[in-house]
Write a protein that holds these residues in place. Structure first.
Motif, PDB file in Angstrom:
ATOM      1  N   GLN A 209       0.652  -1.944   0.119  1.00  0.00           N
ATOM      2  CA  GLN A 209      -0.070  -0.201  -0.310  1.00  0.00           C
ATOM      3  C   GLN A 209       1.172   1.385  -0.099  1.00  0.00           C
ATOM      4  OE1 GLN A 209      -3.531   0.255  -0.148  1.00  0.00           O
ATOM      5  NE2 GLN A 209      -2.972   2.111  -1.189  1.00  0.00           N
ATOM      6  N   ASP A 210       2.521   1.288   0.953  1.00  0.00           N
ATOM      7  CA  ASP A 210       2.750   2.051   0.443  1.00  0.00           C
ATOM      8  C   ASP A 210       3.371   2.327  -1.035  1.00  0.00           C
ATOM      9  OD1 ASP A 210       2.690   2.375   3.248  1.00  0.00           O
ATOM     10  OD2 ASP A 210       4.752   1.433   3.736  1.00  0.00           O
ATOM     11  N   ASP A 211       3.796   1.571  -1.315  1.00  0.00           N
ATOM     12  CA  ASP A 211       3.883   1.771  -2.704  1.00  0.00           C
ATOM     13  C   ASP A 211       3.112   2.333  -3.445  1.00  0.00           C
ATOM     14  OD1 ASP A 211       6.635   1.647  -5.098  1.00  0.00           O
ATOM     15  OD2 ASP A 211       4.441  -0.516  -6.281  1.00  0.00           O
ATOM     16  N   LEU A 212       1.887   1.838  -3.627  1.00  0.00           N
ATOM     17  CA  LEU A 212       0.304   2.225  -3.560  1.00  0.00           C
ATOM     18  C   LEU A 212       0.791   3.625  -4.011  1.00  0.00           C
ATOM     19  CD1 LEU A 212      -1.979  -0.610  -4.163  1.00  0.00           C
ATOM     20  CD2 LEU A 212      -0.635   0.199  -6.414  1.00  0.00           C
ATOM     21  N   ASP A 213       0.443   4.196  -1.998  1.00  0.00           N
ATOM     22  CA  ASP A 213       0.108   5.508  -2.257  1.00  0.00           C
ATOM     23  C   ASP A 213       1.254   6.571  -3.053  1.00  0.00           C
ATOM     24  OD1 ASP A 213      -1.713   4.671  -0.551  1.00  0.00           O
ATOM     25  OD2 ASP A 213      -0.583   5.154   1.530  1.00  0.00           O
ATOM     26  N   ALA A 214       2.612   6.160  -3.570  1.00  0.00           N
ATOM     27  CA  ALA A 214       4.040   6.867  -3.387  1.00  0.00           C
ATOM     28  C   ALA A 214       3.346   7.531  -5.402  1.00  0.00           C
ATOM     29  CB  ALA A 214       5.046   5.882  -3.852  1.00  0.00           C
ATOM     30  N   GLN A 215       2.961   5.873  -5.517  1.00  0.00           N
ATOM     31  CA  GLN A 215       2.290   6.316  -6.526  1.00  0.00           C
ATOM     32  C   GLN A 215       0.748   7.553  -7.261  1.00  0.00           C
ATOM     33  OE1 GLN A 215       3.162   1.948  -9.627  1.00  0.00           O
ATOM     34  NE2 GLN A 215       3.812   1.444  -7.361  1.00  0.00           N
ATOM     35  N   GLY A 216       0.369   6.902  -6.032  1.00  0.00           N
ATOM     36  CA  GLY A 216      -0.658   7.954  -6.477  1.00  0.00           C
ATOM     37  C   GLY A 216      -2.278   7.132  -7.148  1.00  0.00           C
ATOM     38  N   VAL A 217      -1.797   5.951  -6.773  1.00  0.00           N
ATOM     39  CA  VAL A 217      -2.884   4.737  -6.848  1.00  0.00           C
ATOM     40  C   VAL A 217      -3.846   4.555  -6.176  1.00  0.00           C
ATOM     41  CG1 VAL A 217      -3.143   2.296  -7.463  1.00  0.00           C
ATOM     42  CG2 VAL A 217      -1.185   3.388  -8.856  1.00  0.00           C
ATOM     43  N   ASP A 218      -4.900   5.000  -6.272  1.00  0.00           N
ATOM     44  CA  ASP A 218      -6.529   4.911  -5.335  1.00  0.00           C
ATOM     45  C   ASP A 218      -7.351   3.819  -5.901  1.00  0.00           C
ATOM     46  OD1 ASP A 218      -8.046   4.792  -3.460  1.00  0.00           O
ATOM     47  OD2 ASP A 218      -8.730   6.662  -3.821  1.00  0.00           O
ATOM     48  N   TRP A 219      -7.267   2.052  -5.092  1.00  0.00           N
ATOM     49  CA  TRP A 219      -8.275   1.033  -5.631  1.00  0.00           C
ATOM     50  C   TRP A 219      -9.625   1.423  -4.769  1.00  0.00           C
ATOM     51  CZ3 TRP A 219      -3.924  -3.027  -5.157  1.00  0.00           C
ATOM     52  CH2 TRP A 219      -2.876  -3.249  -6.663  1.00  0.00           C
ATOM     53  N   GLY A 220     -10.049   2.728  -4.039  1.00  0.00           N
ATOM     54  CA  GLY A 220     -11.709   2.151  -3.768  1.00  0.00           C
ATOM     55  C   GLY A 220     -11.034   1.320  -1.901  1.00  0.00           C
ATOM     56  N   LEU A 221      -9.810   0.995  -1.361  1.00  0.00           N
ATOM     57  CA  LEU A 221      -9.779   0.164  -0.624  1.00  0.00           C
ATOM     58  C   LEU A 221      -8.110  -0.894  -0.385  1.00  0.00           C
ATOM     59  CD1 LEU A 221     -11.004  -2.527   1.106  1.00  0.00           C
ATOM     60  CD2 LEU A 221     -10.482  -4.312  -0.547  1.00  0.00           C
ATOM     61  N   SER A 222      -8.522  -0.402   0.336  1.00  0.00           N
ATOM     62  CA  SER A 222      -6.323  -0.293   0.936  1.00  0.00           C
ATOM     63  C   SER A 222      -5.780  -2.075   0.912  1.00  0.00           C
ATOM     64  CB  SER A 222      -5.546  -0.094   2.453  1.00  0.00           C
ATOM     65  OG  SER A 222      -6.201  -0.921   3.542  1.00  0.00           O
ATOM     66  N   VAL A 223      -5.209  -2.869   0.488  1.00  0.00           N
ATOM     67  CA  VAL A 223      -4.778  -3.719   0.785  1.00  0.00           C
ATOM     68  C   VAL A 223      -4.912  -3.828   2.021  1.00  0.00           C
ATOM     69  CG1 VAL A 223      -2.544  -5.222  -0.033  1.00  0.00           C
ATOM     70  CG2 VAL A 223      -3.369  -3.592  -1.554  1.00  0.00           C
ATOM     71  N   GLN A 224      -4.110  -3.522   2.774  1.00  0.00           N
ATOM     72  CA  GLN A 224      -4.088  -3.590   4.145  1.00  0.00           C
ATOM     73  C   GLN A 224      -5.149  -4.505   4.573  1.00  0.00           C
ATOM     74  OE1 GLN A 224      -2.835  -0.742   3.351  1.00  0.00           O
ATOM     75  NE2 GLN A 224      -1.253   0.248   5.276  1.00  0.00           N
ATOM     76  N   ASP A 225      -6.465  -3.014   4.455  1.00  0.00           N
ATOM     77  CA  ASP A 225      -8.253  -3.484   4.936  1.00  0.00           C
ATOM     78  C   ASP A 225      -8.400  -5.068   3.914  1.00  0.00           C
ATOM     79  OD1 ASP A 225      -8.244  -1.619   6.148  1.00  0.00           O
ATOM     80  OD2 ASP A 225      -9.235  -0.286   4.927  1.00  0.00           O
ATOM     81  N   ALA A 226      -7.875  -4.848   2.691  1.00  0.00           N
ATOM     82  CA  ALA A 226      -8.953  -6.097   1.297  1.00  0.00           C
ATOM     83  C   ALA A 226      -7.857  -7.854   2.304  1.00  0.00           C
ATOM     84  CB  ALA A 226      -7.970  -6.069   0.556  1.00  0.00           C
ATOM     85  N   LEU A 227      -6.233  -7.784   3.031  1.00  0.00           N
ATOM     86  CA  LEU A 227      -5.830  -8.729   3.799  1.00  0.00           C
ATOM     87  C   LEU A 227      -6.974  -9.005   4.816  1.00  0.00           C
ATOM     88  CD1 LEU A 227      -4.066 -11.042   3.558  1.00  0.00           C
ATOM     89  CD2 LEU A 227      -2.433  -8.783   5.638  1.00  0.00           C
ATOM     90  N   GLU A 228      -8.000  -7.967   5.247  1.00  0.00           N
ATOM     91  CA  GLU A 228      -7.867  -8.351   6.870  1.00  0.00           C
ATOM     92  C   GLU A 228      -9.493  -8.798   6.828  1.00  0.00           C
ATOM     93  OE1 GLU A 228      -6.822  -8.008   9.827  1.00  0.00           O
ATOM     94  OE2 GLU A 228      -5.354  -7.615   9.255  1.00  0.00           O
ATOM     95  N   GLU A 229     -10.172  -8.173   5.324  1.00  0.00           N
ATOM     96  CA  GLU A 229     -11.484  -9.243   4.911  1.00  0.00           C
ATOM     97  C   GLU A 229     -11.207 -10.384   4.658  1.00  0.00           C
ATOM     98  OE1 GLU A 229     -13.659  -6.930   2.114  1.00  0.00           O
ATOM     99  OE2 GLU A 229     -13.303  -5.195   3.505  1.00  0.00           O
ATOM    100  N   LEU A 230      -9.877 -10.586   3.757  1.00  0.00           N
ATOM    101  CA  LEU A 230      -9.711 -12.438   3.290  1.00  0.00           C
ATOM    102  C   LEU A 230      -9.589 -13.061   4.424  1.00  0.00           C
ATOM    103  CD1 LEU A 230      -7.776 -12.094  -0.333  1.00  0.00           C
ATOM    104  CD2 LEU A 230     -10.321 -12.084  -0.183  1.00  0.00           C
ATOM    105  N   ILE A 231      -8.964 -12.777   4.945  1.00  0.00           N
ATOM    106  CA  ILE A 231      -8.680 -13.128   6.417  1.00  0.00           C
ATOM    107  C   ILE A 231      -9.327 -13.942   7.390  1.00  0.00           C
ATOM    108  CG2 ILE A 231      -5.677 -13.050   6.431  1.00  0.00           C
ATOM    109  CD1 ILE A 231      -6.353 -11.783   8.876  1.00  0.00           C
TER     110      ILE A 231
END
Length: 217
Positions: free
Chosen positions: A43-65
């Motif tokens: 997510q830090d890498d995506l933020d540095a690129q200005g990429v916004d998927w509307g759901l953070s990778v951390q939150d996506a991981l928490e949902e999956l688990i």
């Protein structure tokens, strides 16, 4: 822009243990800590690129688990597949690179056509496993990325042997422009199939051993 196709070996059941993550062993809990750290780094890498998927990778991981993937964000599929790849990576061998392609879908569709025309059966054609999505052992639906990247594929090693035999039998009968790509695919399958096939009975061997493919870019 090119897309990179990587591959690694993992047991499907080991990956599915985290979707949802329940009754984890001490070792699995340690792996989960690493997954959360990796998700933050992505997510830090995506933020540095200005990429916004509307759901953070951390939150996506928490949902999956937690055993769900129910975000309504338009590009949530990219976050879910990135988080799923994190889970796979923490249960898999170190990845190797198959190749870099401008359009992997075009290359493997062409291989499908050439192999089919040469007599290879439909259940052994590569597109079905390169782009298969999450393993079927995961008991809930995970949305795919809208733009097809990142992408995930999974192929049981038990099927890799017959596939390689079929590919080698027709290698000299397909278009020369595709022979190199097919040879590289055979090498990728064989790199793990040989050890898995010869290792039956060893402590590390598992029937659900599989090659996982990851397409990014």
């Amino acid at each position: 822009m090119s897309k990179i196709v990587n591959f690694s070996m993992a047991n499907r059941g080991a990956v599915a243990r985290f979707l949802p993550a329940r009754d984890l062993t001490d070792d699995e809990r340690r792996r989960l800590v690493g997954m959360r750290e990796a998700a933050r780094a992505h997510q830090d890498d995506l933020d540095a690129q200005g990429v916004d998927w509307g759901l953070s990778v951390q939150d996506a991981l928490e949902e999956l688990i937690a055993g769900r993937a129910d975000s309504t964000a338009e590009y949530a599929g990219s976050a879910y597949f990135t988080a799923l790849q994190v889970i796979i990576d923490h249960n898999a061998s170190d990845p190797d690179t198959l190749a870099s392609y401008r359009s992997p879908a075009t290359v493997f569709a062409s291989l499908d056509d050439a192999l089919s025309a040469a007599g290879v059966s439909a259940d052994l054609l590569p597109s079905q496993y390169i782009f298969s999505g999450p393993p079927s052992e995961i008991g809930f639906y995970i949305p795919r990325p809208l733009e097809g990247s990142p992408e995930i594929g999974c192929w049981p090693l038990a099927k890799a042997g017959p596939a390689m035999d079929a590919y080698r039998a027709v290698l000299d009968r397909i278009d020369t422009d595709l022979q190199y790509d097919l040879e590289e695919l055979i090498k990728a399958l064989d790199s793990w199939y040989a050890d898995w096939n010869e290792g039956q009975g060893a402590w590390w061997w598992a029937e659900d051993g599989s090659i996982f493919f990851s397409i990014t870019g």
